[in-house]
Design an enzyme around this catalytic site. Structure first.
Site, PDB file in Angstrom:
ATOM      1  N   GLY A  50     -24.467 -27.438 -19.536  1.00  0.00           N
ATOM      2  CA  GLY A  50     -23.525 -26.640 -20.309  1.00  0.00           C
ATOM      3  C   GLY A  50     -24.142 -26.207 -21.624  1.00  0.00           C
ATOM      4  CB  SER A  51     -22.582 -24.922 -24.691  1.00  0.00           C
ATOM      5  OG  SER A  51     -21.719 -25.972 -25.095  1.00  0.00           O
ATOM      6  NE  ARG A  52     -29.169 -25.526 -29.109  1.00  0.00           N
ATOM      7  CZ  ARG A  52     -30.028 -24.856 -29.884  1.00  0.00           C
ATOM      8  NH1 ARG A  52     -30.211 -25.244 -31.138  1.00  0.00           N
ATOM      9  NH2 ARG A  52     -30.683 -23.811 -29.429  1.00  0.00           N
ATOM     10  CD  GLN A  53     -19.515 -26.265 -30.312  1.00  0.00           C
ATOM     11  OE1 GLN A  53     -19.442 -25.196 -29.710  1.00  0.00           O
ATOM     12  NE2 GLN A  53     -18.736 -26.550 -31.337  1.00  0.00           N
ATOM     13  N   GLY A  54     -21.710 -28.582 -26.468  1.00  0.00           N
ATOM     14  CA  GLY A  54     -21.081 -29.570 -25.598  1.00  0.00           C
ATOM     15  C   GLY A  54     -22.002 -30.741 -25.297  1.00  0.00           C
ATOM     16  N   GLY A  55     -23.275 -30.448 -25.041  1.00  0.00           N
ATOM     17  CA  GLY A  55     -24.233 -31.505 -24.724  1.00  0.00           C
ATOM     18  C   GLY A  55     -24.466 -32.450 -25.877  1.00  0.00           C
ATOM     19  CD  GLU A  74     -30.073 -27.276 -16.736  1.00  0.00           C
ATOM     20  OE1 GLU A  74     -29.773 -26.083 -16.560  1.00  0.00           O
ATOM     21  OE2 GLU A  74     -30.243 -28.080 -15.802  1.00  0.00           O
ATOM     22  CB  CYS A 111     -29.815 -22.940 -16.628  1.00  0.00           C
ATOM     23  SG  CYS A 111     -30.241 -23.657 -15.051  1.00  0.00           S
ATOM     24  CD  GLU A 202     -28.389 -20.373 -22.587  1.00  0.00           C
ATOM     25  OE1 GLU A 202     -28.673 -20.300 -21.382  1.00  0.00           O
ATOM     26  OE2 GLU A 202     -27.873 -21.377 -23.116  1.00  0.00           O
TER      27      GLU A 202
END
Length: 338
Positions: A50-55, A74, A111, A202
């Site tokens: 998912g997103s960088r924020q979520g990860g 990822e 991705c 991204e």
């Protein structure tokens, strides 16, 4: 779709005689379910896409537990493509079509989508841009997976429009309905790119930024400044191998998979595949989420020292009752019950 696939997995697990509950699926709006799972003491490792924020939010939750656990997230990758001079000269039109096909595959929601292109300025690059624009014009607006993803894509494209020195050079067709994303290709010079860190962020969808460089040294400096990536692609002919070799020594530190003369959206499930990379592409650059090595993320090594033979797991007993291929003192033993 997820529920249909989940029921198929459950059915296959039953038919294979696997334990009840070996597979489960939970879903819900927002991040509540995911955060609760990661915080639960029964969970020992986490995979995430998912997103960088979520990860990074899940990483913080996992690290804050009484028993911290690994998170294999990822998250974010623009998968740079390097078009070297001889390759552009030899087949720019074909490269343009291949690039556009890769960019728009799955409405840009892979991705490994190629969201960044580096090349040296000149007539061959101009011809590539023209051919890519013509190929892009024939691509219809595709429907994205969710309204939220579509909104985020439009927001990302809108931010591109506010960057001074970044030029929209080609767009796909407007034809489409619902959460339809229109493909877009932007162009800028090296100074604009290097002066705007956000251009490496991204934008999840069919949009890419092409950066033109004055010389090879400038291109290599930009490669050195890249964040971690899932993939890095080099298009090169024999005459390019000097520059390609210099690039390779940089890119092997920047990406989990380096490929030549292809496009990154082709991901084969194989023993050699690495679908991972340095942060922020993933949270752990030592692992892969695709390929035979992916299972290693969810295994933990245990050493049995001087354990009585009758207490050892069957897989470790001298007589090898399970007929497994094993390493004995570092030497591979063939499996089988001969």
């Amino acid at each position: 779709t997820s529920e249909l696939v989940g029921r198929a997995v459950q059915r296959a697990a039953r038919e294979a005689g696997m334990p009840e509950g070996v597979f489960s699926m939970l879903y819900g709006d927002g991040r509540t379910v995911g955060q609760q799972l990661v915080a639960h003491p029964a969970i020992k490792a986490v995979g995430f896409t998912g997103s960088r924020q979520g990860g990074t939010a899940l990483m913080r939750t996992a690290a804050g537990r009484a028993e911290p656990i690994p998170v294999y997230a990822e998250m974010s990758s623009v998968n740079p493509v390097f078009l070297l001079p001889a390759a552009l000269q030899a087949g720019g039109a074909g490269l343009a079509q291949g690039f556009v096909d890769s960019l728009t595959l799955g409405v840009g929601q892979f991705c490994t989508n190629p969201g960044l292109v580096f090349a040296l300025e000149g007539a061959d690059l101009d011809a590539f841009v023209k051919a890519a624009g013509e190929a892009l014009a024939g691509k219809g607006a595709g429907t994205m997976l969710t309204a939220g993803i579509h909104e985020a894509y439009n927001s990302g494209v809108a931010k591109f429009g506010q960057v001074e020195g970044l030029q929209l050079v080609a767009q796909g067709s407007e034809q489409g309905a619902g959460c339809a994303a229109r493909a877009a290709l932007y162009l800028c010079d090296a100074d604009t790119y290097l002066g705007n860190a956000a251009l490496e962020d991204e934008v999840f969808g069919p949009a890419a930024v092409l950066v033109r460089f004055k010389d090879a040294d400038q291109l290599l400096r930009a490669a050195e400044a890249l964040h971690g990536q899932l993939t890095a692609t080099v298009h090169a002919q024999a005459a390019d191998h000097g520059l390609a070799g210099a690039l390779l020594t940089i890119l092997e530190r920047k990406a989990g998979r380096v490929l030549f003369n292809g496009f990154p959206t082709g991901v084969e499930v194989s023993h050699a595949m690495v679908h991972g990379g340095p942060f922020p592409a993933t949270s752990d650059s030592r692992t892969t989420s695709v390929g035979a090595s992916a299972i290693d993320r969810f295994l933990r090594p245990v050493c049995y020292q001087n354990v009585p033979a009758n207490l050892l797991p069957e897989a470790l007993r001298d007589e090898n009752p399970l007929g497994l291929a094993r390493l004995l003192d570092g030497a591979l033993q063939a499996g089988g019950n001969a």
